[in-house]
Motif scaffolding. Structure first.
Motif, PDB file in Angstrom:
ATOM      1  N   LYS A   1      12.649  11.760  -2.738  1.00 32.83           N
ATOM      2  CA  LYS A   1      12.298  11.120  -4.009  1.00 32.83           C
ATOM      3  C   LYS A   1      11.081  11.856  -4.543  1.00 32.83           C
ATOM      4  O   LYS A   1       9.946  11.562  -4.187  1.00 32.83           O
ATOM      5  CB  LYS A   1      11.984   9.632  -3.788  1.00 32.83           C
ATOM      6  CG  LYS A   1      11.447   8.916  -5.018  1.00 32.83           C
ATOM      7  CD  LYS A   1      12.474   8.859  -6.111  1.00 32.83           C
ATOM      8  CE  LYS A   1      11.931   8.134  -7.323  1.00 32.83           C
ATOM      9  NZ  LYS A   1      12.195   8.858  -8.548  1.00 32.83           N
ATOM     10  N   PRO A   2      11.297  12.859  -5.418  1.00 34.93           N
ATOM     11  CA  PRO A   2      10.150  13.610  -5.938  1.00 34.93           C
ATOM     12  C   PRO A   2       9.299  12.758  -6.874  1.00 34.93           C
ATOM     13  O   PRO A   2       9.787  11.811  -7.484  1.00 34.93           O
ATOM     14  CB  PRO A   2      10.784  14.762  -6.724  1.00 34.93           C
ATOM     15  CG  PRO A   2      12.236  14.724  -6.432  1.00 34.93           C
ATOM     16  CD  PRO A   2      12.555  13.370  -5.920  1.00 34.93           C
TER      17      PRO A   2
ATOM     18  N   GLY B   1      16.793   7.610  -8.640  1.00 37.15           N
ATOM     19  CA  GLY B   1      16.462   6.233  -9.019  1.00 37.15           C
ATOM     20  C   GLY B   1      14.991   5.915  -8.826  1.00 37.15           C
ATOM     21  O   GLY B   1      14.157   6.794  -8.621  1.00 37.15           O
ATOM     22  N   SER B   2      14.686   4.639  -8.864  1.00 40.14           N
ATOM     23  CA  SER B   2      13.301   4.178  -8.712  1.00 40.14           C
ATOM     24  C   SER B   2      12.847   4.295  -7.263  1.00 40.14           C
ATOM     25  O   SER B   2      13.662   4.423  -6.346  1.00 40.14           O
ATOM     26  CB  SER B   2      13.189   2.718  -9.160  1.00 40.14           C
ATOM     27  OG  SER B   2      13.833   1.876  -8.208  1.00 40.14           O
ATOM     28  N   ILE B   3      11.553   4.207  -7.066  1.00 39.24           N
ATOM     29  CA  ILE B   3      11.014   4.265  -5.703  1.00 39.24           C
ATOM     30  C   ILE B   3      11.458   3.033  -4.910  1.00 39.24           C
ATOM     31  O   ILE B   3      11.756   3.132  -3.721  1.00 39.24           O
ATOM     32  CB  ILE B   3       9.468   4.446  -5.704  1.00 39.24           C
ATOM     33  CG1 ILE B   3       8.962   4.782  -4.287  1.00 39.24           C
ATOM     34  CG2 ILE B   3       8.765   3.226  -6.245  1.00 39.24           C
ATOM     35  CD1 ILE B   3       9.329   6.131  -3.794  1.00 39.24           C
TER      36      ILE B   3
ATOM     37  N   ALA C   1      14.841   3.730  -3.722  1.00 37.65           N
ATOM     38  CA  ALA C   1      14.781   4.694  -2.620  1.00 37.65           C
ATOM     39  C   ALA C   1      14.379   3.992  -1.318  1.00 37.65           C
ATOM     40  O   ALA C   1      14.964   4.250  -0.262  1.00 37.65           O
ATOM     41  CB  ALA C   1      13.799   5.816  -2.947  1.00 37.65           C
ATOM     42  N   PHE C   2      13.385   3.088  -1.399  1.00 36.72           N
ATOM     43  CA  PHE C   2      12.973   2.341  -0.204  1.00 36.72           C
ATOM     44  C   PHE C   2      14.143   1.538   0.361  1.00 36.72           C
ATOM     45  O   PHE C   2      14.298   1.429   1.575  1.00 36.72           O
ATOM     46  CB  PHE C   2      11.828   1.376  -0.514  1.00 36.72           C
ATOM     47  CG  PHE C   2      10.493   2.041  -0.750  1.00 36.72           C
ATOM     48  CD1 PHE C   2      10.176   3.269  -0.210  1.00 36.72           C
ATOM     49  CD2 PHE C   2       9.538   1.407  -1.528  1.00 36.72           C
ATOM     50  CE1 PHE C   2       8.943   3.867  -0.427  1.00 36.72           C
ATOM     51  CE2 PHE C   2       8.297   1.981  -1.754  1.00 36.72           C
ATOM     52  CZ  PHE C   2       8.004   3.218  -1.207  1.00 36.72           C
ATOM     53  N   SER C   3      14.957   0.971  -0.508  1.00 33.42           N
ATOM     54  CA  SER C   3      16.062   0.132  -0.034  1.00 33.42           C
ATOM     55  C   SER C   3      17.143   0.957   0.653  1.00 33.42           C
ATOM     56  O   SER C   3      17.946   0.416   1.398  1.00 33.42           O
ATOM     57  CB  SER C   3      16.663  -0.664  -1.193  1.00 33.42           C
ATOM     58  OG  SER C   3      17.399   0.180  -2.052  1.00 33.42           O
TER      59      SER C   3
ATOM     60  N   PRO D   1       1.714   3.596   2.203  1.00 39.45           N
ATOM     61  CA  PRO D   1       1.365   2.175   2.253  1.00 39.45           C
ATOM     62  C   PRO D   1       2.355   1.289   1.491  1.00 39.45           C
ATOM     63  O   PRO D   1       2.662   0.180   1.918  1.00 39.45           O
ATOM     64  CB  PRO D   1      -0.023   2.131   1.597  1.00 39.45           C
ATOM     65  CG  PRO D   1      -0.583   3.496   1.803  1.00 39.45           C
ATOM     66  CD  PRO D   1       0.597   4.424   1.750  1.00 39.45           C
ATOM     67  N   GLU D   2       2.895   1.780   0.381  1.00 41.01           N
ATOM     68  CA  GLU D   2       3.893   1.006  -0.366  1.00 41.01           C
ATOM     69  C   GLU D   2       5.149   0.814   0.476  1.00 41.01           C
ATOM     70  O   GLU D   2       5.712  -0.285   0.509  1.00 41.01           O
ATOM     71  CB  GLU D   2       4.252   1.709  -1.672  1.00 41.01           C
ATOM     72  CG  GLU D   2       3.142   1.701  -2.703  1.00 41.01           C
ATOM     73  CD  GLU D   2       3.478   2.553  -3.912  1.00 41.01           C
ATOM     74  OE1 GLU D   2       4.587   2.398  -4.462  1.00 41.01           O
ATOM     75  OE2 GLU D   2       2.634   3.378  -4.298  1.00 41.01           O
TER      76      GLU D   2
END
Length: 142
Positions: A18-19, A39-41, A44-46, A60-61
């Motif tokens: 995720k650039p 997509g959104s960050i 991407a986390f999901s 940290p996010e």
């Protein structure tokens, strides 16, 4: 790419990059077999279990989202990571031990929630209604 020359296939790893929106990067330039996430960050986390990050608030996010996290500090970059004070909570690695460190973090299922409480205390909840109101106000120039 040097740590995972086959793109992680032998280890059952798929790399999703995720650039940063302001500095897009093509992982193929570095020889890394990876998929670019557009997509959104949050999206991407999901889609990932472990987040490797370099010098940003993404670590940290991601930990606040309950993801395993590894801070990567390349010898080629100036290390100005804002998460440095969290070094006891977020494991870190460099160029020479990236492979072993990432495999250890991936294997550590207990790390999924490690630091989650500490990280969530760093970020206040987003008040989406207040943000919408702020950005919907008409601009008045005098």
């Amino acid at each position: 790419a040097a740590a995972f020359p086959d793109g992680g296939r032998a280890d059952g790893i798929t790399f999703l990059v995720k650039p940063h929106p302001m500095t897009p990067v093509d992982p193929a330039v570095f020889g890394l077999a990876a998929t670019i996430h557009a997509g959104s960050i949050d999206d991407a986390f999901s889609q990932c279990g472990t987040v490797v990050y370099v010098g940003s608030t993404v670590g940290p996010e991601a930990a606040a989202h309950g993801r395993r996290v590894l801070r990567y500090a390349s010898e080629l970059l100036l290390d100005v990571d804002v998460s440095e004070p969290l070094r006891t909570t977020i494991p870190a690695t460099g160029d020479h031990d990236l492979r072993a460190a990432l495999l250890n973090v991936i294997a550590d299922r207990a790390a999924d929630s490690a630091g989650h409480g500490q990280m969530t205390s760093l970020f206040s909840p987003v008040n989406w209604d207040a943000l919408r109101q702020l950005f919907q106000r008409p601009t008045v120039y005098t």
